[in-house]
Design an enzyme around this catalytic site. Structure first.
Site, PDB file in Angstrom:
ATOM      1  N   CYS A   1      51.647  56.388 -42.451  1.00 24.51           N
ATOM      2  CA  CYS A   1      52.585  55.489 -42.003  1.00 24.51           C
ATOM      3  C   CYS A   1      52.194  54.903 -40.632  1.00 24.51           C
ATOM      4  CB  CYS A   1      54.116  56.052 -41.995  1.00 24.51           C
ATOM      5  SG  CYS A   1      54.058  57.602 -41.323  1.00 24.51           S
TER       6      CYS A   1
ATOM      7  N   HIS B   1      58.577  53.203 -36.584  1.00 26.56           N
ATOM      8  CA  HIS B   1      57.650  54.190 -35.984  1.00 26.56           C
ATOM      9  C   HIS B   1      57.192  52.900 -34.786  1.00 26.56           C
ATOM     10  CE1 HIS B   1      57.546  57.211 -38.784  1.00 26.56           C
ATOM     11  NE2 HIS B   1      56.285  57.273 -39.155  1.00 26.56           N
TER      12      HIS B   1
END
Lengths: 377, 377, 377, 377
Positions: B145, B238
Site C-alpha cells: 500500500c 497513508h
C-alpha cells in the site's frame, strides 16, 4: 535567609507559562514572585484569569497571586517568557532594556546575532554573547521544540564526525501549538502536513546552535537541513525520523557509543532539571513512542531509537522528546539554571544581582572559559 | 446473456476481502460468484462467518452465500486474493497450477522473477511476464500500500527526468494492518515508528515496478530508496513525505506539469475503477490530508501537495492515498480490469476463458505491444 | 423554464452553511442563488472567504459566487440559516419582517410560542403556527442536534403508549460544536462531561416537538426528560443511551414494531431528503456505532439498537444519528422540502411565491388538515 | 531483618499484572518474590516473556526474575491475581486450597456467597466471610472497574439517606479491556455501546458491596441499578453519568457534605495506597475529565462533579476514576494492605503467617469488630 532568586513569568496564563509554573514550583534556585499576562488578565487573581490545563492542580501560592500586565514594572531580575510571538518581540526587548534577564521560549529574538540560542549540553559558551547585547539586561533564548531534539541528537555526531546533511520529517504533538491551538475537527484521526514557519526554524536554528564562537560571533555549522513538519493526533511528544550523512566515516557502533555517552555542562553541574542522559538510546525495534517514552528523564531526554544505515544518506534514526518540557519550558529553565550556576547572576543571586556584573561575567565566559566561572551554589 | 466473468474472493472475510466485495458489487466486468476463507469460516453463510467492518451493509446477494474453504475446487476463472501472507504463498500457487488467474494483493509472490508486480498506469507491459510462468494459470500482484503512492508519484518523474534517490517517511493508517491489527492501547494518541518489513518492501518494490522489460525479464530501476515507516492514529489514508533527486535538471514548473498531466492505460481505456487523474495535485499549503482527501477520485488517486525544492536532495513533496482502496483491493481490481480489456481473458471472457489463450495473449503483449490487443468490450 | 426556487444561505462560510451547500447542490426543488456571511467575508469570492472543511470539493458554481453581507438585500424568498446564535436572533427576525421564509437551524427562536419547531415526520402540522407570526415572512426552526434523535426515537412510542419519563446521556461528536469549536487539547483521548445549554435544550425542545396543537398553540408533551451531555472524541455522530417509562404497558415486541414501522409525511411524500426509514433498528448487540452507521440513509436516519428492559424505568436503548446532517442542515432542508410540497410556497414556487399566500396556506393547514394541501410537484 | 511479606503475582505479564508490579515496587508491606504466568511465558526471564506496556521501565529486580507457571508450587503466602477470567476460576481456587491468600481482581469468584467483594472504605467487615470459606487459604476479591467508582460515590449516600434507584451510563477507557483488547479499527474516533457482561456486573456487584453482614452472610442492598456501558477512545479513566433517587429527602448541600466528608478504614489507618479523599468533589462545570483528573490522589480517588438535581430521579452527577489503578490493581493492593493492618496475616506477617490464625482472626473480625484487631505495624 531566602537564597532563592525571585523570578517572573511572562505569558503566565498560556500553556508555556503554565508549564513554567509547574516546573518552577519548589525549585531550589528560583521562586515565582510575579505573574504577567495580557491586559485582559491583568488585575485578576491567577486562578480566575487562567484556564489551567495541567494535570496537577494550580499550586496554592500561585492561585491567589494577582496577575500583572505587560505595562507594569517588575522587580524580579529574571523573567521567564512564554509570550506569544505577536507580543514577545517588543515586550522582551523592553524588559531587557530595563535590566532584566529574559529567558525566552519565544521565537522572536532567536536568530539575532547577539542573542544566544542555547542548549546548555551543546553550546553554553554562546551565553557570552550577552556581553555584547545593546541592552542593560539580556535576552537568552532556547530553540524551537522540534529543533531541540534534532540538535541534541546531532550534537555528539557533529562534534566527533562532522554532520554534512540532514533530512528530517516530524510528527508533532498538538500541545506544541498552544491553546486553543489546533481545532479538533482538523486533527482527530487526521494528519496535517504543514506547520507554518516550523521547517525554516528547524533548518536554521540547528545550524546556529551547533555553530562555533569566533571573535564574539556565532559561525553557523555548515551542514544543510531539510525538514518536513507534520501535525499528528498526539497530545505530548514530538517524533522525528532523521537521515544524515557525516564528513568522517563512522561505524554504527561508534555512533551509538558517542550518542549514548554524550554528557554536557548540565550533567557535570548536576543541574536540578538536567537529565542524567541527555540522549537516551533505546534498543527495541518499535521505540521511541510518545505515549510510552515521553516522560523518561522527567521529560528532559531526547530519546533515540532505530539507529541504522540509510540507503541514501549514511544513517537514519527515530528521535522523540517532550515538546513542552525539554522542547519549551524545561529548556528555558535549564538555561536559567546554567546561568545561575555559571555565576552570571552574581555570587549571591538572591541579593546581589546587578547588570554590570552580569555583563562582566558573561564576557569572562568567552575569555576565561566556562570551567573557571562555575558558581559553587 | 450474462457477459460478466465469474470471480472468487480468497480471504473473503478479512478486511481486504470485504473491500473486494464492496468494489466488485455491481461491477460491469466481474461478478462475485464464490467466497473462500479459512477452515473456521468454511460452510457457514457469509453473514455468519464474517465480522463485517465496512460502512455500507453486506450486499444482499453476498450475505447468504456459503463460504468455501481453501481446499474446495473453485469454478471461477479469476480469483481475487486478500489472503493473509501466512497462507497466501502456497494457496495462490496451488490455484495458479489449477489454471486460475490469481489477482493477488498479498506480498508473497511480488518479488518473484516471473510474477508481474503491476500498477497499470505505469507498467502494464509487465503483465506479459505471465506467459513465462510455470503454472497453467497465473499470478499477478499489486504493490504494498505505501509503495503504491510512492511509485505513482515517481512514475512520471522517472520517465521524464530519471529518479536518482528517494527519501520517504510514511505515516500509515491503522486499516493497513488488517483486523484486529493494531491494538488500540498501542496507537491511541501515539505513534509507532516501526512496521515490520514495510520499509524493505517500499525500497525494493518501487524499483521493480518502475523497472523495464528486457528479454522477458524486469530490469529494476536503478534509483535507491530509503524508507522510514510509522503507524499513526488515522483510520484510512497513508501520508508520506518524500524527498528525491533527479538525473536531469528540472524546474518546479516542469515537475508539476508532468505530474499533473500523467495518464496511463487505465485512463485511456476508461476502465471502471480508473481515476480520471491518477495523480491529483493540490495547491493549498496544508494538503493533502487523509481525513479530507482520501476519497478523492473514489479513493483511487495519489494526491500530491507541497511540491517544493529540498535543501538536501532536489525536491520534496507530500503524497497521500487511500491505503485499502488504491493501495490494496482497488489496485487488484484495476489490474483485473486491465487484463480484461487487454483481452487476456479472451474475446468473450464470460464464456471462453482458457489458459492457453491466456498465455498466448500474454506473450503477444510483449511482441505486438499493448495497443494492438485491447479488447473492445 | 427553471422550476427551482432560489434560496440563500445565511452563515454560508460556517460548518452548517457548508453542509447546506453540499446538501442543496443539485437539489430538485431549490437552487443556491445567494451566500451570506459576516462583514469579514462579505464582498469576497466564496472560495476565498471560506475555510472549506467538507470531504468533497467546493461545487464549481459556488466557488466564485460573491459573498453578501447580513446588511444586503436578498432576493431569494427562502433563506437557510446556519447563523451563529450570537447574531441569528436579530438577523433572522429582520429577514422575516422583510417577507423571507427563514428555515433556521439556530437555537434563538426555537422556543418562541409562534415559531414552529418542526421534525416533519412528527409534527408537520406545527407549521401552521406561522400563520400567526407577526412578520410578513416567517421563521421555521428545527431542533438541536441531540434532541433530534431523541424526539424521533420517542415519537412512535409517545404516540402509541405515551412517554412518561426519559433519562438520556449523550456522547456527542465534535463537529456539533462548529469550527474551530473544541480545542484538540481538550478532547483528544478525553471526555468533557458538559456542553453549555445542551441539557436544557434536550429537556424542553422534545416536549415542544411532541406537543399537540390546540387553538393555534402548542401544548407541550407532559413527559419529563433528564439529559446529561458529554463531548467525546468522535468526528461525526451523536450516540445517546436512553431509558424511559411509558404510560401504557407495552411488550418489547410491540415497541420494536411501532418503532421499525414508523413513517411520516416525508416518507409519504417521498421527499428528496427523506430517509426510507426514519428509525432504523439494528439487532447486533454492539450497534449503532457512529463510525460504522452514521451514513445509513445518507445521514438522515435515527439508528436504534439495544432496545431492552430497564431495571429502573421501563426500557432502555441506544440511539445514534448524524449530527450535522439529520441533526442540523439536513433537518432544515427536510423542513423546507415539506413546506414546498405542502404548497406553502405557492403552486409554482419558482415564480409565484408571495407572503399573503404563504400565510393563507399555513392557516389552511390547521383547518383543512395536511392531506388536502399537498402540492403535486 | 526483612519485615516485608513475600507475594506472588498471578498473570504477571498481563496489563493488571504489570500494574501490580508497578504498585508493589518499594511497597512498605509487600515484596514481589514470584511472578506467575501462562505456560507460554513460564521458564523465561520476565523481560523476555512480557510485552511491557507501562510508562515507567520494568523495575530492575523484576526484569531478570524467572516466570513460573500456574502448575508450579509457590512459597509466597499472598498472591495477587490479575489472571484472565478464562483461567482464574480454577487456578485461584487451587491456590486457596493450598493455603494461599488470593487477592483477586478477576470476576470469577466475586459473587460467591462466602467470598468477600471488598472496597475497604465501604465494607471491610465483609472480610470476615473468609472465616467460613471451604479452603485452607482464602480468596478476596475487588469489584469490577466501573462498579468501583459507582459504589464509592453511592456509599456515603446510601449510609446516610438510603439509595433507592440508580441509572448509570459509563464511558469506559480502552485500558479496561486488557491487551491487545479493543482493536484500534473498532474504537478510533468511534463509540462502542456495548461491553459484554459489564452492565450485569455493575448492577449486582454494587448491591453486594453496599450490602450488610447478618449471620455471617451478606444481605444485598435493596436498591436497583440500571447500567448502560460504552467503550470510548480514552486510554485511562472511566467516566460515568449517574442519576439516583434516595429514600430520605436530602438537600444538595447535605449530599455534597456527606460525599466530601466520606472517609473509611484505609484513611483511618493511613494505608500506603489510601487516597486522602476517597471521594474528591470538583466544582468546575466541565469536570471531572479523564485526561486531566485521572491521576488525582495517585489514581486512587473517585472524582465527582456536576452534582445537581435530576428531572426524573432525585439527583445526578458525573463520576470518574482510574480504571486500572483504583478500578483494578490498586483496589486489590488496598485490600491486601487492609488485611495486613487488620492483622489477618498475623502479628508478624513476614514470618508467622499461618492459615489457622488467618481464619481465627477473620472470625474475630465479625465478633470483636474491626477496631480491636488493627495491627500496629
Amino acid at each position: 535567609m531566602n537564597s532563592k532568586m525571585r523570578v517572573a513569568i511572562l505569558g503566565a496564563t498560556g500553556t508555556v507559562g503554565q508549564k513554567f509554573i509547574t516546573l518552577l514550583t519548589d525549585h531550589p534556585y528560583f521562586e515565582v514572585a510575579e505573574l504577567v499576562a495580557s491586559e485582559r488578565s491583568a488585575g485578576k487573581r491567577y486562578v480566575d484569569a487562567c484556564a489551567w490545563k495541567q494535570n496537577t492542580p494550580i499550586p496554592g501560592y500561585i492561585a491567589d497571586m494577582q496577575v500583572k500586565s505587560l505595562e507594569d514594572t517588575l522587580d524580579s531580575p529574571v523573567l521567564f517568557s512564554g509570550l506569544d510571538s505577536s507580543v514577545a518581540g517588543a515586550a522582551e526587548e523592553r524588559y531587557a532594556r530595563l535590566g532584566h534577564v529574559v529567558i525566552s521560549n519565544s521565537k522572536n529574538h532567536r536568530m539575532e546575532e547577539d542573542v544566544p540560542l542555547v542548549i546548555p549540553e551543546i553550546n553554553p559558551d554562546h551565553l557570552s554573547l550577552i556581553a555584547g547585547q545593546k541592552w542593560d539586561g539580556a535576552i537568552i533564548t532556547n530553540s524551537n521544540c522540534s529543533t531541540m531534539f534534532l540538535a541534541m541528537a546531532l550534537a555528539p555526531l557533529h562534534e566527533t564526525f562532522g554532520v554534512e546533511a540532514v533530512q528530517v520529517t516530524t510528527m508533532q504533538a498538538i500541545s506544541g501549538a498552544g491553546y486553543p491551538g489546533v481545532a479538533s475537527y482538523d486533527i482527530l484521526g487526521n494528519i496535517i502536513p504543514y506547520i507554518g514557519g516550523e521547517e525554516e526554524k528547524m533548518e536554521i536554528e540547528s545550524q546556529k546552535i551547533l555553530g562555533t564562537l569566533a571573535d564574539g560571533k556565532v559561525v553557523d555549522a555548515d551542514f544543510v537541513v531539510s525538514a518536513q513538519c507534520n501535525r499528528v493526533p498526539v497530545v505530548d511528544g514530538h517524533t522525528e525520523t532523521v537521515s544524515f550523512s557525516l564528513k568522517k566515516k563512522a561505524s554504527l557502533e561508534e555512533l551509538r557509543s558517542v550518542m549514548a555517552g554524550f554528557r554536557g555542562l548540565p550533567q557535570e553541574l548536576k543541574l536540578p532539571s538536567a537529565p542524567d542522559h541527555p540522549i537516551l538510546m533505546m534498543d527495541d525495534a518499535d521505540r521511541p513512542q510518545p505515549s510510552r517514552d515521553v516522560w523518561l528523564e522527567k521529560g528532559m531526554a531526547t530519546v533515540v531509537g532505530r539507529l541504522r544505515p540509510c540507503n541514501v544518506l549514511d544513517y537514519r534514526m527515530v528521535i522523540m522528546g517532550h515538546n513542552t518540557v525539554r522542547g519549551a519550558a524545561g529548556a528555558a529553565v535549564l538555561n536559567a539554571e546554567t546561568m545561575f550556576r555559571l555565576g552570571l547572576f552574581g555570587d549571591n543571586p538572591a541579593e546581589d544581582y546587578n547588570t554590570e556584573e552580569l555583563k562582566r561575567r558573561a564576557y569572562a565566559l568567552s575569555t576565561d572559559g566556562m570551567r573557571d566561572v562555575v558558581c559553587s551554589k
